[in-house]
Each structure stands twice: as C-alpha cells, then as structure tokens.
Design a protein around this motif. Structure first.
Motif, PDB file in Angstrom:
ATOM      1  N   LEU A 125    -117.611 -66.711 -23.072  1.00  0.00           N
ATOM      2  CA  LEU A 125    -118.001 -67.520 -21.925  1.00  0.00           C
ATOM      3  C   LEU A 125    -117.796 -66.694 -20.663  1.00  0.00           C
ATOM      4  O   LEU A 125    -116.752 -66.053 -20.498  1.00  0.00           O
ATOM      5  CB  LEU A 125    -117.163 -68.796 -21.849  1.00  0.00           C
ATOM      6  N   ILE A 126    -118.773 -66.717 -19.796  1.00  0.00           N
ATOM      7  CA  ILE A 126    -118.672 -66.045 -18.497  1.00  0.00           C
ATOM      8  C   ILE A 126    -118.375 -67.118 -17.459  1.00  0.00           C
ATOM      9  O   ILE A 126    -119.157 -68.050 -17.279  1.00  0.00           O
ATOM     10  CB  ILE A 126    -119.969 -65.307 -18.130  1.00  0.00           C
ATOM     11  N   ARG A 127    -117.231 -67.004 -16.803  1.00  0.00           N
ATOM     12  CA  ARG A 127    -116.784 -68.040 -15.861  1.00  0.00           C
ATOM     13  C   ARG A 127    -116.814 -67.514 -14.436  1.00  0.00           C
ATOM     14  O   ARG A 127    -116.390 -66.386 -14.154  1.00  0.00           O
ATOM     15  CB  ARG A 127    -115.372 -68.489 -16.207  1.00  0.00           C
ATOM     16  N   SER A 128    -117.311 -68.354 -13.521  1.00  0.00           N
ATOM     17  CA  SER A 128    -117.211 -68.101 -12.086  1.00  0.00           C
ATOM     18  C   SER A 128    -116.582 -69.324 -11.449  1.00  0.00           C
ATOM     19  O   SER A 128    -116.975 -70.463 -11.760  1.00  0.00           O
ATOM     20  CB  SER A 128    -118.592 -67.825 -11.472  1.00  0.00           C
ATOM     21  N   ALA A 129    -115.588 -69.115 -10.574  1.00  0.00           N
ATOM     22  CA  ALA A 129    -114.835 -70.263 -10.050  1.00  0.00           C
ATOM     23  C   ALA A 129    -114.237 -69.935  -8.688  1.00  0.00           C
ATOM     24  O   ALA A 129    -114.150 -68.771  -8.272  1.00  0.00           O
ATOM     25  CB  ALA A 129    -113.727 -70.645 -11.033  1.00  0.00           C
ATOM     26  N   GLU A 130    -113.833 -70.992  -7.992  1.00  0.00           N
ATOM     27  CA  GLU A 130    -113.133 -70.858  -6.719  1.00  0.00           C
ATOM     28  C   GLU A 130    -112.288 -72.091  -6.482  1.00  0.00           C
ATOM     29  O   GLU A 130    -112.486 -73.142  -7.119  1.00  0.00           O
ATOM     30  CB  GLU A 130    -114.110 -70.653  -5.560  1.00  0.00           C
ATOM     31  N   GLU A 131    -111.317 -71.993  -5.543  1.00  0.00           N
ATOM     32  CA  GLU A 131    -110.458 -73.113  -5.180  1.00  0.00           C
ATOM     33  C   GLU A 131    -110.639 -73.408  -3.696  1.00  0.00           C
ATOM     34  O   GLU A 131    -110.270 -72.588  -2.846  1.00  0.00           O
ATOM     35  CB  GLU A 131    -108.994 -72.784  -5.488  1.00  0.00           C
ATOM     36  N   VAL A 132    -111.221 -74.570  -3.384  1.00  0.00           N
ATOM     37  CA  VAL A 132    -111.556 -74.910  -2.002  1.00  0.00           C
ATOM     38  C   VAL A 132    -111.329 -76.400  -1.738  1.00  0.00           C
ATOM     39  O   VAL A 132    -111.182 -77.196  -2.662  1.00  0.00           O
ATOM     40  CB  VAL A 132    -113.030 -74.552  -1.673  1.00  0.00           C
ATOM     41  N   ARG A 133    -111.340 -76.767  -0.463  1.00  0.00           N
ATOM     42  CA  ARG A 133    -111.285 -78.167  -0.054  1.00  0.00           C
ATOM     43  C   ARG A 133    -111.942 -78.287   1.312  1.00  0.00           C
ATOM     44  O   ARG A 133    -111.545 -77.625   2.274  1.00  0.00           O
ATOM     45  CB  ARG A 133    -109.828 -78.652   0.031  1.00  0.00           C
ATOM     46  N   GLU A 134    -112.982 -79.121   1.408  1.00  0.00           N
ATOM     47  CA  GLU A 134    -113.689 -79.332   2.669  1.00  0.00           C
ATOM     48  C   GLU A 134    -113.049 -80.502   3.422  1.00  0.00           C
ATOM     49  O   GLU A 134    -112.827 -81.564   2.841  1.00  0.00           O
ATOM     50  CB  GLU A 134    -115.167 -79.624   2.409  1.00  0.00           C
ATOM     51  N   VAL A 135    -112.753 -80.293   4.718  1.00  0.00           N
ATOM     52  CA  VAL A 135    -112.088 -81.335   5.506  1.00  0.00           C
ATOM     53  C   VAL A 135    -112.735 -81.467   6.879  1.00  0.00           C
ATOM     54  O   VAL A 135    -113.235 -80.489   7.445  1.00  0.00           O
ATOM     55  CB  VAL A 135    -110.577 -81.051   5.676  1.00  0.00           C
ATOM     56  N   VAL A 136    -112.738 -82.688   7.400  1.00  0.00           N
ATOM     57  CA  VAL A 136    -113.130 -82.970   8.781  1.00  0.00           C
ATOM     58  C   VAL A 136    -111.857 -83.247   9.550  1.00  0.00           C
ATOM     59  O   VAL A 136    -111.050 -84.092   9.142  1.00  0.00           O
ATOM     60  CB  VAL A 136    -114.084 -84.177   8.863  1.00  0.00           C
ATOM     61  N   ILE A 137    -111.653 -82.548  10.668  1.00  0.00           N
ATOM     62  CA  ILE A 137    -110.395 -82.721  11.402  1.00  0.00           C
ATOM     63  C   ILE A 137    -110.588 -83.287  12.807  1.00  0.00           C
ATOM     64  O   ILE A 137    -109.616 -83.715  13.429  1.00  0.00           O
ATOM     65  CB  ILE A 137    -109.614 -81.400  11.482  1.00  0.00           C
ATOM     66  N   ALA A 138    -111.818 -83.302  13.324  1.00  0.00           N
ATOM     67  CA  ALA A 138    -112.052 -83.821  14.674  1.00  0.00           C
ATOM     68  C   ALA A 138    -113.366 -84.591  14.691  1.00  0.00           C
ATOM     69  O   ALA A 138    -114.432 -84.024  14.924  1.00  0.00           O
ATOM     70  CB  ALA A 138    -112.072 -82.688  15.700  1.00  0.00           C
ATOM     71  N   SER A 139    -113.291 -85.889  14.451  1.00  0.00           N
ATOM     72  CA  SER A 139    -114.500 -86.696  14.308  1.00  0.00           C
ATOM     73  C   SER A 139    -115.293 -86.813  15.605  1.00  0.00           C
ATOM     74  O   SER A 139    -116.490 -87.089  15.570  1.00  0.00           O
ATOM     75  CB  SER A 139    -114.138 -88.095  13.800  1.00  0.00           C
ATOM     76  N   ARG A 140    -114.644 -86.620  16.750  1.00  0.00           N
ATOM     77  CA  ARG A 140    -115.352 -86.697  18.024  1.00  0.00           C
ATOM     78  C   ARG A 140    -115.997 -85.377  18.432  1.00  0.00           C
ATOM     79  O   ARG A 140    -116.598 -85.275  19.487  1.00  0.00           O
ATOM     80  CB  ARG A 140    -114.413 -87.182  19.136  1.00  0.00           C
ATOM     81  N   ALA A 141    -115.881 -84.360  17.577  1.00  0.00           N
ATOM     82  CA  ALA A 141    -116.495 -83.068  17.857  1.00  0.00           C
ATOM     83  C   ALA A 141    -117.812 -82.914  17.096  1.00  0.00           C
ATOM     84  O   ALA A 141    -118.274 -81.804  16.870  1.00  0.00           O
ATOM     85  CB  ALA A 141    -115.542 -81.936  17.506  1.00  0.00           C
ATOM     86  N   GLY A 142    -118.410 -84.030  16.698  1.00  0.00           N
ATOM     87  CA  GLY A 142    -119.678 -83.981  15.991  1.00  0.00           C
ATOM     88  C   GLY A 142    -120.433 -85.279  16.117  1.00  0.00           C
ATOM     89  O   GLY A 142    -119.897 -86.290  16.594  1.00  0.00           O
ATOM     90  N   PHE A 143    -121.693 -85.277  15.688  1.00  0.00           N
ATOM     91  CA  PHE A 143    -122.507 -86.497  15.685  1.00  0.00           C
ATOM     92  C   PHE A 143    -123.406 -86.510  14.468  1.00  0.00           C
ATOM     93  O   PHE A 143    -123.646 -85.477  13.819  1.00  0.00           O
ATOM     94  CB  PHE A 143    -123.329 -86.631  16.972  1.00  0.00           C
ATOM     95  N   LEU A 144    -123.919 -87.682  14.161  1.00  0.00           N
ATOM     96  CA  LEU A 144    -124.815 -87.848  13.011  1.00  0.00           C
ATOM     97  C   LEU A 144    -125.990 -88.736  13.403  1.00  0.00           C
ATOM     98  O   LEU A 144    -125.783 -89.829  13.937  1.00  0.00           O
ATOM     99  CB  LEU A 144    -124.053 -88.483  11.849  1.00  0.00           C
TER     100      LEU A 144
END
Length: 313
Positions: A285-304
C-alpha cells in the motif's frame, strides 16, 4: 500488527507528497486558510476584534517600563487530525513497471496526495460556506435583481458594502466558479474596468482585485463526486454559489495576530509503504497523509454572500 506490517516512511515518496501539485486542478484551500506550524495539541485565541483596535499609551518615561499588552480573546484548545489514503499496488505491476523504467510508487503517491488535497479543499469550502462562522451582520443571501447574473444588479457595490461591514477589510475574495463566471462578464464590471459600454469583454482576476483594492481574487474550480463508490457519479462544484471574503495576515499564528483563520499543521506531509496481502505475489500500500486542523479565529474579519448568482437552468 507485527513489526513487518507497520508503515515505513519513504524519504523519496515523502518528497513527492510535499512537492506534488496537480497542474490541472485548481485548489485554493491553502490561500483561503494558510498553513501554520503547530504541535499536535495547541491553543489559539478566538478574537474579540476590539482588542486589536484599542491602542494603549505607548509613551515611556526615562526610568519607567513600557505598558504591556496581553493577547485578547477566548483561549481555545484544539488538536490536529490525521488525514490520509492508501493506494494498493501489486508486486507484479511493480516489477513490470521497473522493466519499462517508470515509477508506479511515485505515481501512486501523487494520486493519493491529490485525493488528500481535494478532501482538504472540501473541508475548507464547507467551513467558509457555513454562516455560523461569521458575525450575523457579515452574511447576506442575494435574490431577484441583486443576483450577479442579473445585468441590472450592482455587484461592485454589493462587494464593497460587504467588505465595509467587516471590522478589518478583507484583503482577498473567494468565488465559486459560476459566480466568478457571471461577475467577470457583468456589464457594470466590464464597463468599470475597460471603460466601454459593458457589452463586450471580460475582467481578469487581477483587474477585479485592483478595482476593489484588494490583494487576491481566488476562484474555486474543483469538482467532487457526491455519490458513494459504485454509484452513478454526480459531480458538483466544491465551492458552491458563494462569495467569501477574508482578511488574512500570513504572519499570524497560534501566538497571536488578527486573521480570519488558518490551518494548523503538525509536521510535514508524509508518504511511505505498508506490505499488503494481495494476489499470489503480494504487494504494498502506498500511503500519503498529513495532520491538520482548519480553524476560524476572527469571525468579524470576513463576510459571506450566499446564493450570489442564479443556478444553471
């Protein structure tokens, strides 16, 4: 699991996983939420953005010490998560490939890394498309004559108004592909950029960025199959019918700095092999992997902006 069944990291395959980027797949997750090195478990601050706007007295007397500033906000505990995929290769295929002088393990690493990268793209798109990750004043759903597909709408003013609601003006905008397609040919955008009647021409990302006085325009073009393996595929855009804006400070990390969000990364991407029981000659088996975590820290610094343009008929 015996010692012989364990994962063995390969420096060669790891180098491929780190460097690999499919030139024909446009992924924007690393720009929407840039990578920041962290331990596996880490703390970050969810900001009350007022803290960054409050300037203390900076005068220093000859024999006094400067005032001190503490990092404001709510300290939050988090940890990275592991993401990876295995690609099976049988030994017969490997031996035949060697005779033809090509590297199936390297190709399998590229394919596995591509899958891991697309999965990350989906996670980031889901995070920034979620209105709960923004202050309520920074979310708007368009309809009727405000849609970017309506030639009578005013997308420039809509974008400028949304940017002005943020406590820190976004320096990048992310578009779903269809939204960008309609924006770049909108008559008011074309007229503002090319100085014509607006009935001819297209705007580039660089031109729209200059018009709005921001650093970057990002367009999510990737697709994903919504169905499970074995079912008839249904392809959809990863970045849906949205426009998202973020103020991103690339120097910010878990120690501080005002930014909409980031991706916590522990270590580097890794790739390697595991022995696999397959066929009569075995394989790996050929494995590719990473360890990450996506976070939002300032909700007023963006818009949707949701439902930014009319759906395809």
């Amino acid at each position: 699991m015996s010692a012989t069944d364990q994962f063995t990291e390969s420096p060669t395959l790891t180098a491929i996983a780190i460097a690999y980027k499919n030139p024909d797949v446009s992924l924007i997750a690393d720009e929407v939420l840039p990578r920041v090195p962290t331990p596996r478990s880490f703390k970050y601050h969810k900001y009350d953005e007022a803290g960054d706007f409050t300037v203390p007295d900076t005068r220093v007397g000859r024999r006094s010490s400067p005032n001190q500033v503490e990092i404001e906000g709510t300290e939050t505990d988090a940890s990275v998560e592991a993401y990876g995929i295995d690609i099976p290769l049988d030994n017969v295929t490997i031996e035949e490939a060697k005779k033809q002088k090509w590297n199936p393990e390297g190709k399998a690493t590229e394919r596995a890394t591509n899958i891991v990268n697309l999965d990350r793209e989906i996670r980031v798109a889901k995070l920034v498309s979620d209105p709960t990750n923004y202050h309520a004043d920074h979310v708007e759903a368009l309809s009727g004559s405000d849609l970017f597909s309506d030639p009578g709408s005013d997308p420039i003013s809509i974008l400028e108004d949304m940017m002005s609601t943020c406590w820190v003006k976004p320096n990048q905008l992310g578009f779903g592909f269809k939204v960008w397609r309609d924006l770049r040919k909108h008559p008011k955008v074309v007229k503002a950029i090319h100085g014509n009647s607006g009935d001819q021409g297209r705007a580039t990302k660089a031109q729209v960025a200059e018009l709005l006085e921001i650093k970057r325009i990002l367009v999510g073009e990737s697709r994903v199959n919504l169905k499970r393996p074995g079912e008839d595929p249904v392809l959809a855009r990863v970045w849906d019918n949205i426009v998202c804006g973020q103020y991103i400070d690339r120097t910010a990390d878990t120690s501080g700095g005002m930014t909409f969000g980031f991706t916590a990364v522990h270590g580097k991407k890794v790739a390697g092999t595991l022995p696999a029981n397959m066929g009569i000659h075995g394989g790996k088996l050929i494995r590719s992997a990473e360890e990450v975590r996506e976070v939002v820290i300032a909700s007023r610094a963006g818009f949707l902006i949701q439902n930014a343009t009319a759906p395809d008929a």
